[in-house]
Design an enzyme around this catalytic site. Structure first.
Site, PDB file in Angstrom:
ATOM      1  N   GLU A 290      -6.441   4.488   8.033  1.00 57.72           N
ATOM      2  CA  GLU A 290      -6.299   5.922   7.739  1.00 57.72           C
ATOM      3  C   GLU A 290      -7.579   6.478   7.116  1.00 57.72           C
ATOM      4  O   GLU A 290      -7.941   7.625   7.355  1.00 57.72           O
ATOM      5  CB  GLU A 290      -5.075   6.151   6.828  1.00 57.72           C
ATOM      6  CG  GLU A 290      -3.781   5.984   7.611  1.00 57.72           C
ATOM      7  CD  GLU A 290      -2.620   5.418   6.822  1.00 57.72           C
ATOM      8  OE1 GLU A 290      -2.638   5.475   5.576  1.00 57.72           O
ATOM      9  OE2 GLU A 290      -1.690   4.883   7.462  1.00 57.72           O
TER      10      GLU A 290
ATOM     11  N   SER B 116       3.895  -2.282  10.273  1.00 57.25           N
ATOM     12  CA  SER B 116       5.352  -2.300  10.443  1.00 57.25           C
ATOM     13  C   SER B 116       6.004  -3.637  10.071  1.00 57.25           C
ATOM     14  O   SER B 116       6.965  -4.052  10.723  1.00 57.25           O
ATOM     15  CB  SER B 116       5.728  -1.878  11.866  1.00 57.25           C
ATOM     16  OG  SER B 116       5.280  -0.558  12.110  1.00 57.25           O
TER      17      SER B 116
ATOM     18  N   GLY C 101       2.837   2.117  10.798  1.00 54.71           N
ATOM     19  CA  GLY C 101       3.763   3.233  10.606  1.00 54.71           C
ATOM     20  C   GLY C 101       4.492   3.642  11.880  1.00 54.71           C
ATOM     21  O   GLY C 101       5.152   4.674  11.920  1.00 54.71           O
TER      22      GLY C 101
ATOM     23  N   HIS D 198      -9.163   0.851   5.214  1.00 50.20           N
ATOM     24  CA  HIS D 198      -7.868   1.099   5.843  1.00 50.20           C
ATOM     25  C   HIS D 198      -8.036   2.045   7.037  1.00 50.20           C
ATOM     26  O   HIS D 198      -8.861   2.965   6.992  1.00 50.20           O
ATOM     27  CB  HIS D 198      -6.873   1.684   4.830  1.00 50.20           C
ATOM     28  CG  HIS D 198      -5.482   1.712   5.373  1.00 50.20           C
ATOM     29  ND1 HIS D 198      -5.044   2.717   6.196  1.00 50.20           N
ATOM     30  CD2 HIS D 198      -4.464   0.826   5.260  1.00 50.20           C
ATOM     31  CE1 HIS D 198      -3.791   2.448   6.552  1.00 50.20           C
ATOM     32  NE2 HIS D 198      -3.415   1.310   6.000  1.00 50.20           N
TER      33      HIS D 198
ATOM     34  N   GLU E  53      -4.969  -5.209  10.773  1.00 44.97           N
ATOM     35  CA  GLU E  53      -3.929  -4.207  10.978  1.00 44.97           C
ATOM     36  C   GLU E  53      -4.172  -3.473  12.287  1.00 44.97           C
ATOM     37  O   GLU E  53      -4.956  -2.507  12.336  1.00 44.97           O
ATOM     38  CB  GLU E  53      -3.934  -3.191   9.830  1.00 44.97           C
ATOM     39  CG  GLU E  53      -3.689  -3.805   8.471  1.00 44.97           C
ATOM     40  CD  GLU E  53      -3.157  -2.775   7.474  1.00 44.97           C
ATOM     41  OE1 GLU E  53      -2.058  -2.988   6.964  1.00 44.97           O
ATOM     42  OE2 GLU E  53      -3.828  -1.760   7.244  1.00 44.97           O
TER      43      GLU E  53
ATOM     44  N   LYS F  41       0.127   4.279  -0.299  1.00 44.44           N
ATOM     45  CA  LYS F  41      -0.502   5.459   0.312  1.00 44.44           C
ATOM     46  C   LYS F  41      -0.287   6.692  -0.573  1.00 44.44           C
ATOM     47  O   LYS F  41      -0.263   6.574  -1.789  1.00 44.44           O
ATOM     48  CB  LYS F  41       0.019   5.643   1.746  1.00 44.44           C
ATOM     49  CG  LYS F  41      -0.123   4.342   2.559  1.00 44.44           C
ATOM     50  CD  LYS F  41       0.145   4.493   4.020  1.00 44.44           C
ATOM     51  CE  LYS F  41      -0.029   3.150   4.707  1.00 44.44           C
ATOM     52  NZ  LYS F  41       0.142   3.194   6.137  1.00 44.44           N
TER      53      LYS F  41
ATOM     54  N   ASN G 123       0.870  -1.181   0.000  1.00 45.05           N
ATOM     55  CA  ASN G 123       0.000   0.000   0.000  1.00 45.05           C
ATOM     56  C   ASN G 123       0.907   1.232   0.000  1.00 45.05           C
ATOM     57  O   ASN G 123       1.504   1.561   1.011  1.00 45.05           O
ATOM     58  CB  ASN G 123      -0.885  -0.048   1.257  1.00 45.05           C
ATOM     59  CG  ASN G 123      -1.713   1.207   1.425  1.00 45.05           C
ATOM     60  OD1 ASN G 123      -1.808   2.037   0.525  1.00 45.05           O
ATOM     61  ND2 ASN G 123      -2.312   1.361   2.601  1.00 45.05           N
TER      62      ASN G 123
HETATM   63  P1  PGA Z   1       3.184   0.168   7.634  1.00 39.17           P
HETATM   64  O1  PGA Z   1       1.708   0.362   7.082  1.00 39.17           O
HETATM   65  O2  PGA Z   1       3.719  -1.100   7.020  1.00 39.17           O
HETATM   66  O3  PGA Z   1       3.932   1.387   7.194  1.00 39.17           O
HETATM   67  O4  PGA Z   1       3.075   0.061   9.129  1.00 39.17           O
HETATM   68  C1  PGA Z   1       0.852  -0.733   6.937  1.00 39.17           C
HETATM   69  C2  PGA Z   1      -0.461  -0.285   6.374  1.00 39.17           C
HETATM   70  O5  PGA Z   1      -0.914   0.825   6.697  1.00 39.17           O
HETATM   71  O6  PGA Z   1      -1.080  -1.008   5.576  1.00 39.17           O
END
Ligand code: PGA
Length: 250
Positions: free
Chosen positions: A97, A213, A173, A95, A167, A11, A9
């Site tokens: 976010e 992560s 992140g 997601h 997640e 983003k 992803n």
């Molecule tokens: P990340 O994000 O690997 O940077 O923690 C995962 C995600 O948001 O799908």
């Protein structure tokens, strides 16, 4: 046998030039595909380029979001039909976010899921608890409710179009990963929840990805857990070498 998948992803990262470079590097890195599916989800602006650039490569392309309506006066939005018309048949929905910054709740997401299903798309459905939920030991209930509110009304036949992505929000992140044991514990719970609501065959067949992560250094250990079928990768998917290492850890 259920599918193993590693999805990146991207983003709101990578302009067109950067997208071209990353895709070119990924095609080289994945000349020999690992034992599973590789998916990338670039920004919507670059979906058409990506879809064309990846033809014949074995790497698949996904959108990061789409609107629940089929078409109409929704300024700035993208429909399922538009995605399909440029060869994008996979969409990430829910997601954290999108939930946190764009007010997407379970009811809205249930609508998006229905629209994606109607348009024969594969859905990578994301969900997961926040840090406070885990601290107060309500993480299983939170996850169960997210599944219930968006997916429990599905027809059994719809499940072949669903991929789940657990997640935990506190691990996205942040550099803080759920331990392989925490991931396995939740993935097993999710599978049991699906089994109890639907049936054992659906629960056994649905791929459940872990996200939060994931890095080359921890991917193998997480993916080795019996109920973890791959990962949804954010930061580490922006670099070809690290995403390839994660893909090859499936
Ligand atoms: P990340 O994000 O690997 O940077 O923690 C995962 C995600 O948001 O799908």
């Amino acid at each position: 046998m259920r599918k193993k998948i590693v999805a990146g992803n991207w983003k709101m990262n990578k302009n067109l030039t950067e997208t071209k470079n990353l895709l070119a590097d990924l095609k080289v890195k994945f000349e020999h595909m690992p034992n599973g599916e590789i998916i990338v989800a670039p920004t919507s602006v670059n979906l058409q380029y990506t879809s064309e650039a990846l033809k014949g490569s074995g790497i698949k392309v996904a959108a990061q979001n789409m609107h629940q309506a089929e078409s109409g006066a929704f300024t700035g939005e993208i429909s399922a039909d538009m995605l399909k018309s440029i060869g994008v048949n996979i969409v990430i929905l829910g997601h954290s976010e999108r939930r946190a910054y764009f007010g997407e709740n379970d009811t809205l997401l249930a609508g998006k899921v229905q629209t994606a299903l109607k348009n024969d798309m594969t859905i990578i459905f994301c969900f997961g608890e926040e840090l406070e939920d885990r601290k107060s030991d309500t993480h299983f209930t939170v996850v169960e409710n997210q599944l219930k509110n968006a997916l429990f009304t599905l027809e059994a036949s719809a499940w072949k179009q669903i991929v789940l992505a657990y997640e935990p929000v506190w691990a996205i992140g942040t550099g803080e990963t759920a331990s392989p044991e925490q991931a396995q514990e939740m993935h097993a719970f999710i599978r049991t929840t699906i089994k109890n609501k639907f049936n054992a065959a659906i629960a056994e067949e649905v791929s459940i990805l872990y996200g939060g992560s994931v890095k080359p250094a921890n991917a193998q250990e997480i993916f080795a857990k019996p109920d973890v079928d791959g990962g949804l990768i954010g930061g580490a998917s922006l670099d070809a070498a690290s995403f390839a290492a994660i893909g090859n850890a499936m």
